[in-house]
Design a protein around this motif. Structure first.
Motif, PDB file in Angstrom:
ATOM      1  N   ILE A 218       0.846  -1.195   0.000  1.00 18.74           N
ATOM      2  CA  ILE A 218       0.000   0.000   0.000  1.00 18.74           C
ATOM      3  C   ILE A 218       0.881   1.245   0.000  1.00 18.74           C
ATOM      4  N   GLN A 219       0.419   2.271  -0.724  1.00 18.30           N
ATOM      5  CA  GLN A 219       1.075   3.576  -0.668  1.00 18.30           C
ATOM      6  C   GLN A 219       0.031   4.633  -0.341  1.00 18.30           C
ATOM      7  N   LEU A 220       0.331   5.460   0.654  1.00 23.51           N
ATOM      8  CA  LEU A 220      -0.601   6.486   1.110  1.00 23.51           C
ATOM      9  C   LEU A 220       0.067   7.856   1.075  1.00 23.51           C
ATOM     10  N   GLU A 221      -0.754   8.873   0.815  1.00 21.16           N
ATOM     11  CA  GLU A 221      -0.280  10.238   1.034  1.00 21.16           C
ATOM     12  C   GLU A 221      -1.285  10.940   1.931  1.00 21.16           C
ATOM     13  N   PHE A 222      -0.804  11.477   3.049  1.00 24.26           N
ATOM     14  CA  PHE A 222      -1.659  12.153   4.020  1.00 24.26           C
ATOM     15  C   PHE A 222      -1.893  13.597   3.601  1.00 24.26           C
ATOM     16  N   GLU A 223      -2.930  14.196   4.168  1.00 22.28           N
ATOM     17  CA  GLU A 223      -3.236  15.599   3.872  1.00 22.28           C
ATOM     18  C   GLU A 223      -2.066  16.510   4.251  1.00 22.28           C
ATOM     19  N   SER A 224      -1.279  16.075   5.232  1.00 22.96           N
ATOM     20  CA  SER A 224      -0.110  16.852   5.675  1.00 22.96           C
ATOM     21  C   SER A 224       1.037  16.794   4.666  1.00 22.96           C
ATOM     22  N   GLY A 225       0.932  15.882   3.680  1.00 23.05           N
ATOM     23  CA  GLY A 225       2.012  15.694   2.716  1.00 23.05           C
ATOM     24  C   GLY A 225       2.906  14.509   3.046  1.00 23.05           C
ATOM     25  N   ILE A 226       2.783  13.971   4.274  1.00 23.52           N
ATOM     26  CA  ILE A 226       3.581  12.797   4.657  1.00 23.52           C
ATOM     27  C   ILE A 226       3.178  11.609   3.787  1.00 23.52           C
ATOM     28  N   LYS A 227       4.178  10.853   3.357  1.00 27.33           N
ATOM     29  CA  LYS A 227       3.918   9.642   2.575  1.00 27.33           C
ATOM     30  C   LYS A 227       4.177   8.414   3.447  1.00 27.33           C
ATOM     31  N   ALA A 228       3.382   7.388   3.224  1.00 29.18           N
ATOM     32  CA  ALA A 228       3.550   6.148   3.988  1.00 29.18           C
ATOM     33  C   ALA A 228       3.429   4.950   3.061  1.00 29.18           C
ATOM     34  N   SER A 229       4.174   3.912   3.386  1.00 28.64           N
ATOM     35  CA  SER A 229       4.065   2.635   2.680  1.00 28.64           C
ATOM     36  C   SER A 229       3.760   1.549   3.699  1.00 28.64           C
ATOM     37  N   MET A 230       3.033   0.549   3.252  1.00 29.38           N
ATOM     38  CA  MET A 230       2.761  -0.594   4.133  1.00 29.38           C
ATOM     39  C   MET A 230       2.890  -1.870   3.329  1.00 29.38           C
ATOM     40  N   ASP A 231       3.711  -2.785   3.831  1.00 25.43           N
ATOM     41  CA  ASP A 231       3.826  -4.115   3.246  1.00 25.43           C
ATOM     42  C   ASP A 231       3.325  -5.106   4.274  1.00 25.43           C
ATOM     43  N   TYR A 232       2.418  -5.980   3.847  1.00 17.84           N
ATOM     44  CA  TYR A 232       1.842  -6.913   4.816  1.00 17.84           C
ATOM     45  C   TYR A 232       1.605  -8.277   4.189  1.00 17.84           C
ATOM     46  N   SER A 233       1.591  -9.289   5.057  1.00 17.91           N
ATOM     47  CA  SER A 233       1.419 -10.659   4.590  1.00 17.91           C
ATOM     48  C   SER A 233       1.028 -11.535   5.774  1.00 17.91           C
ATOM     49  N   VAL A 234       0.294 -12.615   5.494  1.00 20.15           N
ATOM     50  CA  VAL A 234       0.059 -13.650   6.514  1.00 20.15           C
ATOM     51  C   VAL A 234       0.740 -14.949   6.092  1.00 20.15           C
ATOM     52  N   ASN A 235       1.799 -14.801   5.286  1.00 20.88           N
ATOM     53  CA  ASN A 235       2.461 -15.960   4.682  1.00 20.88           C
ATOM     54  C   ASN A 235       3.756 -16.389   5.361  1.00 20.88           C
ATOM     55  N   GLU A 236       4.074 -15.803   6.512  1.00 24.48           N
ATOM     56  CA  GLU A 236       5.272 -16.276   7.214  1.00 24.48           C
ATOM     57  C   GLU A 236       5.086 -17.751   7.576  1.00 24.48           C
ATOM     58  N   PRO A 237       6.125 -18.577   7.416  1.00 25.83           N
ATOM     59  CA  PRO A 237       5.941 -20.027   7.522  1.00 25.83           C
ATOM     60  C   PRO A 237       5.557 -20.559   8.902  1.00 25.83           C
TER      61      PRO A 237
END
Length: 342
Positions: A218-237
């Motif tokens: 996921i890539q997000l941009e907040f109203e403040s201009g801050i950018k965020a990324s999120m990587d997620y998974s439920v695939n850890e063994p």
């Protein structure tokens, strides 16, 4: 001496034991409900309280009740909360509070009509590294924030989804609702409203078992201009590998790390900030923590006691609850905004 608060618990699944533990600590458990009568009986017998197969049977039978705790599949939360408030009770609703913003508005309308309160569960706000980061942001001592990175790499075995509501679109809704809504809540709480959201989603290891993704970016941009990324998974063994939030700022890096946002890490240039963080580091990382353990997998940190402390203080002393229905809606709206790309 105040009159004790009386609770009923709807849903006798994995998280129910934690709720029952906290209920019996701060108040009185008067009944439990589950559509699986064997589960309801087991928990009712364990706590020495009546058990019911339906909420309507509970409301017809119960004499003294103040708060209904809803720990059922996600897709049932809204209708069950509305029913409980209309029956005359406050509600504490497990996360996610509902699956749509519209459902939350309906819940809020009923709360206004009935004069009852809706309490939501977002216990990761109480994690010591998260609380510290929130305070540092409030004090504006982190400098200019360039980027925020969230990593959630967890383990959910096939057995978790087999013959279960988990993995269904109607009752589960998606990995961001069931596993990682805490992290979305923290993004909203720490950084405010989002302008734009993009995402890529894939079902890599759970085909035929779930109706949505088991990993995403996921890539997000907040109203403040801050950018965020999120990587997620439920695939850890085998285990939950990481659940972290990292802030990259002009003064350096501050991270709530570990598997459950439970370890404070930092690398900063500012001497004063480094000193503050070092003092906190020694305190925070000495704290004993544990996650909700369900046998074949683990959930988030066990901070439900803080949720119940806040709820009791609100009901008995009118202290503001630690989170609001509006904040819960922000989280759900953001998840749905992200999922529009699905």
């Amino acid at each position: 001496m105040h009159t004790p608060i009386h609770f009923a618990l709807i849903g006798c699944g994995n998280i129910a034991t934690e709720h029952a533990t906290q209920i019996t600590r701060v108040g009185i458990l008067v009944a439990v409900v589950d559509t699986n009568l064997a589960k309801a009986k087991k928990m009712g017998d364990q706590y020495g309280v009546p058990f019911f197969e339906t909420s309507s049977a509970l409301y017809a039978a119960v004499q003294k009740l103040d708060v209904v705790v809803i720990a059922t599949p996600n897709g049932l939360h809204a209708e069950q909360a509305i029913e409980a408030m209309q029956a005359g009770y406050h509600v504490l609703v497990e996360k996610p509070i509902a699956l749509t913003g519209v459902a939350i508005q309906q819940m809020q309308a009923v709360a206004n009509q009935t004069g009852k309160q809706i309490f939501s569960v977002m216990q990761n706000r109480f994690n010591p590294p998260v609380k510290l980061i929130h305070e540092l942001l409030q004090q504006k001592v982190l400098g200019n924030i360039d980027h925020v990175q969230i990593n959630c790499f967890w383990h959910r075995p096939a057995s978790y989804y087999t013959n279960s509501w988990h993995g269904t679109m109607a009752l589960d809704g998606g990995t961001l609702f069931t596993q990682f809504s805490h992290f979305i809540d923290l993004l909203c709480w720490l950084f405010g409203k989002v302008n734009t959201a993009e995402g890529q989603f894939k079902n890599r290891n759970h085909q035929g078992l779930i109706e949505f993704e088991d990993e995403g970016h996921i890539q997000l941009e907040f109203e403040s201009g801050i950018k965020a990324s999120m990587d997620y998974s439920v695939n850890e063994p085998s285990v939950n590998r990481e659940g972290s939030l990292t802030i990259f700022s002009s003064k350096g890096i501050v991270k709530a790390g570990g598997s459950y946002l439970n370890i404070l890490e930092f690398e900063v240039d500012d001497v004063e900030l480094a000193s503050i963080l070092q003092i906190q580091l020694d305190t925070i990382n000495k704290e004993q923590f544990s996650a909700n353990d369900y046998g074949q997998y683990k959930g988030s940190m066990r901070n439900h006691y803080q949720v119940y402390n806040s709820l009791i203080n609100t009901l008995l002393h009118q202290t503001p609850y630690y989170t609001t229905i509006e904040e819960a809606k922000d989280t759900i709206d953001l998840i749905n905004l992200i999922y529009q790309a699905r």
